[in-house]
Design a protein around this motif. Structure first.
Motif, mmCIF file in Angstrom:
data_model
loop_
_atom_site.group_PDB
_atom_site.id
_atom_site.type_symbol
_atom_site.label_atom_id
_atom_site.label_comp_id
_atom_site.label_asym_id
_atom_site.label_seq_id
_atom_site.Cartn_x
_atom_site.Cartn_y
_atom_site.Cartn_z
ATOM 1 N N ARG A 46 91.819 28.654 11.770
ATOM 2 C CA ARG A 46 91.745 27.915 12.957
ATOM 3 C C ARG A 46 92.933 26.685 12.939
ATOM 4 N NH1 ARG A 46 86.472 26.851 15.788
ATOM 5 N NH2 ARG A 46 86.725 29.023 15.847
ATOM 6 N N ASP A 47 92.735 25.813 11.431
ATOM 7 C CA ASP A 47 93.693 24.711 11.293
ATOM 8 C C ASP A 47 94.998 24.910 10.856
ATOM 9 O OD1 ASP A 47 91.464 23.143 12.395
ATOM 10 O OD2 ASP A 47 90.392 23.030 10.226
ATOM 11 N N THR A 62 98.368 24.681 15.949
ATOM 12 C CA THR A 62 97.974 25.440 15.022
ATOM 13 C C THR A 62 97.107 26.655 15.992
ATOM 14 O OG1 THR A 62 95.774 24.426 15.668
ATOM 15 C CG2 THR A 62 97.066 23.295 14.045
ATOM 16 N N GLY A 64 94.226 27.571 16.143
ATOM 17 C CA GLY A 64 93.168 26.828 16.945
ATOM 18 C C GLY A 64 93.671 26.664 18.221
ATOM 19 N N GLY A 68 91.237 29.059 19.464
ATOM 20 C CA GLY A 68 90.306 28.155 19.003
ATOM 21 C C GLY A 68 88.806 28.608 19.736
#
Length: 99
Positions: A46-47, A62, A64, A68
């Protein structure tokens, strides 16, 4: 005389609405299932910052940001479905980090 073809056209349109409704429901369910799978499958990444794509504020996107949570994933899948900036903006950056 002229009303009969118009009536047939209106009748055909109203008859096809039921099928169109079920197609819409099917596509919504299919997109929701795919969104759940993508949110769950990409949870660990996610990051991860995506190369070559940055937000209007100058920070890199990102994974996410696209997948996300459920609304983001549904919107991203809708964007891919409509072919709006799907290749360079979403698929290539995400595919580079999550092949």
């Amino acid at each position: 005389k002229k009303v009969k073809p118009l009536w047939a056209l209106a009748n055909g349109l109203t008859t096809s609405l039921a099928g169109l409704l079920w197609i819409t429901v099917f596509l919504f369910v299919l997109q929701s299932v795919c969104a759940v799978l993508l949110v769950d499958g990409l949870r660990d990444m996610r990051d991860v910052a995506l190369d070559g794509s940055s937000s209007p504020w100058g920070t890199p996107y990102t994974i996410g940001d696209f997948f996300g949570d459920m609304p983001k994933a549904c919107f991203t899948l809708f964007q891919i479905t409509t072919l709006e900036s799907w290749c360079m903006g979403i698929v290539r950056p995400v595919g580079y980090h999550a092949p």
